[in-house]
Design an enzyme around this catalytic site. Structure first.
Site, PDB file in Angstrom:
ATOM      1  N   ALA A   9     -86.078-102.088  -6.699  1.00  0.00           N
ATOM      2  CA  ALA A   9     -85.623-103.377  -7.241  1.00  0.00           C
ATOM      3  C   ALA A   9     -84.960-103.282  -8.618  1.00  0.00           C
ATOM      4  CB  ALA A   9     -86.805-104.351  -7.308  1.00  0.00           C
ATOM      5  N   HIS A  10     -85.462-102.381  -9.469  1.00  0.00           N
ATOM      6  CA  HIS A  10     -84.962-102.411 -10.856  1.00  0.00           C
ATOM      7  C   HIS A  10     -83.545-101.853 -11.002  1.00  0.00           C
ATOM      8  CE1 HIS A  10     -85.532 -98.181 -12.482  1.00  0.00           C
ATOM      9  NE2 HIS A  10     -86.271 -98.094 -11.402  1.00  0.00           N
ATOM     10  N   THR A  26    -103.288-103.702  -2.626  1.00  0.00           N
ATOM     11  CA  THR A  26    -102.952-105.123  -2.699  1.00  0.00           C
ATOM     12  C   THR A  26    -101.485-105.265  -3.091  1.00  0.00           C
ATOM     13  OG1 THR A  26    -105.209-105.616  -3.328  1.00  0.00           O
ATOM     14  CG2 THR A  26    -103.559-107.306  -3.822  1.00  0.00           C
ATOM     15  N   CYS A  58     -84.192 -89.197 -16.234  1.00  0.00           N
ATOM     16  CA  CYS A  58     -85.340 -88.306 -16.098  1.00  0.00           C
ATOM     17  C   CYS A  58     -85.065 -86.939 -16.716  1.00  0.00           C
ATOM     18  CB  CYS A  58     -85.681 -88.123 -14.628  1.00  0.00           C
ATOM     19  SG  CYS A  58     -85.323 -89.576 -13.656  1.00  0.00           S
TER      20      CYS A  58
END
Ligand SMILES: *Cc1c(COP(=O)(O)O)cnc(C)c1O
Length: 404
Positions: free
Chosen positions: A208-209, A245, A334
């Site tokens: 998503a980011h 969750t 990275c």
């Protein structure tokens, strides 16, 4: 555009391939799930009903973006987890058929380091090379497929140089040969059209980011009927395939961000491609002895620019650009900070010096024509000054003289 306010502390943010801000519309959609609708979607009571619905809606939004079925979408903690799951999950569910995996030399470390791990655990990995524009050779891929091959993983578009691979052709080849095909589409999602059916994709990673959603949430598309081992063991979430969750606010944000970026895709593709080409040509015109890394035109992401500047270190350019309020990168976030040259640029056949002199500018929804003007005003002068101080540049000029 409202989102621009977020990046106003920087004059120009050109590192959208590293991450993007969460759009205001996306954040607004997420907020209730942190507070008044905090229920656990696995609970039975009616209080959790809204959370269950939110998950289904997001699953449908992701399915729509890929031309997939909602049952084929599994939420994860991001691109890295999706890549790990695809490789390890297929390796450990298909090891009855064989132990051979094919990928490329220019993948993200989430793929390369997962492949390392599998090699340490008895799997055999072939790394396909690329040409000087970063494109894989389909016939090399074809020759590399053996009876024992269980998985081909080729990234949709590269995060450093923006080269887009012939995904449709790779998909057909894998389908013909009965080999599972995974693609890391983290950089491509929301920027180029993707259709998992038409492209014969079996597994696809997204995050998503990278398209104006929140960090720490992604998805893996898993084609219906495909056998895959779990990566996360625990509760029965995600139809028993990914325990933990659910990150409901994150998932809601992912769905919304993807819906928005896909609805704007055709116009943004045009707008960003034209901005990209103006910036590329502007840099070529203003700075002598530069090399554009990666492919041209339609084979390149609309928001990616990567140049090597002969005779200068990429890091020093970043430092000076930062001083001028421009956020950019030398390659992947990275690997910056390490002195090793980028594995991607080295795979394109570049020598160490050229690989060290690289600069990536990656654009997004907030990037404007004024940003391009400003970069073109500042960058050529920075390169000129750095070259004046650089022994590497002096050596290069001497060599040029000798050739004459
Ligand atoms: C950013 C990126 C990833 C990692 O995604 P995260 O969500 O940050 O874990 C993987 N592959 C590519 C090509 C990327 O650009």
């Amino acid at each position: 555009m409202k989102g621009r306010e977020y990046v106003m502390t920087r004059k120009v943010y050109m590192d959208n391939a590293a991450t993007t801000y969460t759009s205001p519309e996306v954040l607004e959609e997420m907020l209730p799930y942190f507070s008044e609708s905090f229920g656990n979607p696995s609970s039975i009571y009616s209080f959790s009903e809204r959370n269950k619905k939110a998950l289904s809606k997001a699953r449908q939004q992701v399915a729509n973006a890929l031309n997939a079925d909602p049952d084929e979408i599994f939420f994860t903690s991001g691109g890295t987890e999706s890549d790990n799951w695809a490789l390890k999950g297929i390796a450990f569910s298909h090891n009855g058929k064989g132990n051979h995996i094919i990928t490329t030399r220019i993948e993200h470390h989430a793929i390369l380091h997962s492949a390392d791990f599998l090699e340490k655990n008895g799997f055999d990995v072939t790394y396909i090379g690329v040409d000087d524009k970063g494109r894989i050779d389909l016939s090399e891929l074809e020759r590399s497929i053996k009876d024992k091959t269980i998985l081909v993983s080729v990234m949709f578009a590269n995060n450093e140089v923006g080269t887009i691979q012939p995904i449709r052709e790779i998909g057909s080849l894998c389908r013909e040969r009965g080999v599972v095909f995974h693609t890391d589409a983290v950089q491509a999602m929301g920027h180029v059209p993707i259709d998992v059916r038409e492209m014969n994709i079996d597994l696809l990673s997204l995050s998503a980011h990278k398209f104006h959603g929140p960090k720490g949430v992604g998805a893996l598309f898993i084609r219906k009927g495909l056998r895959i081992e779990n990566l996360m063991h625990g509760g029965g979430q995600e139809k028993g395939r990914r325990a933990s969750t659910e990150n409901v606010p994150g998932i809601v944000g992912l769905g919304k961000a993807l819906e928005i970026s896909c609805s704007k895709l055709p116009e943004e593709h045009l707008r960003l491609s034209s901005i990209r080409d103006r910036l590329i040509n502007g840099i070529k015109d203003a700075v002598p002895h530069v090399k554009l890394n990666g492919a041209d035109g339609a084979e390149r992401l609309p928001n990616n620019i990567n140049f090597s500047f002969i005779g200068v270190e990429g890091e020093t350019l970043l430092f000076d650009l930062d001083g001028a309020g421009i956020s950019a990168s030398t390659g992947s976030a990275c690997s910056s900070g390490s002195l090793e040259p980028s594995h991607v640029l080295m795979s394109l056949g570049m020598d160490h010096a050229m690989a060290h002199g690289s600069l990536r500018l990656s654009m997004g929804e907030s990037t404007s024509e004024e940003d391009v003007d400003y970069v073109l005003e500042v960058l050529p002068e920075i390169v000129r000054k750095r070259r004046e101080m650089s022994p590497l540049w002096e050596d290069y000029l001497k060599k040029l003289e000798e050739v004459k």
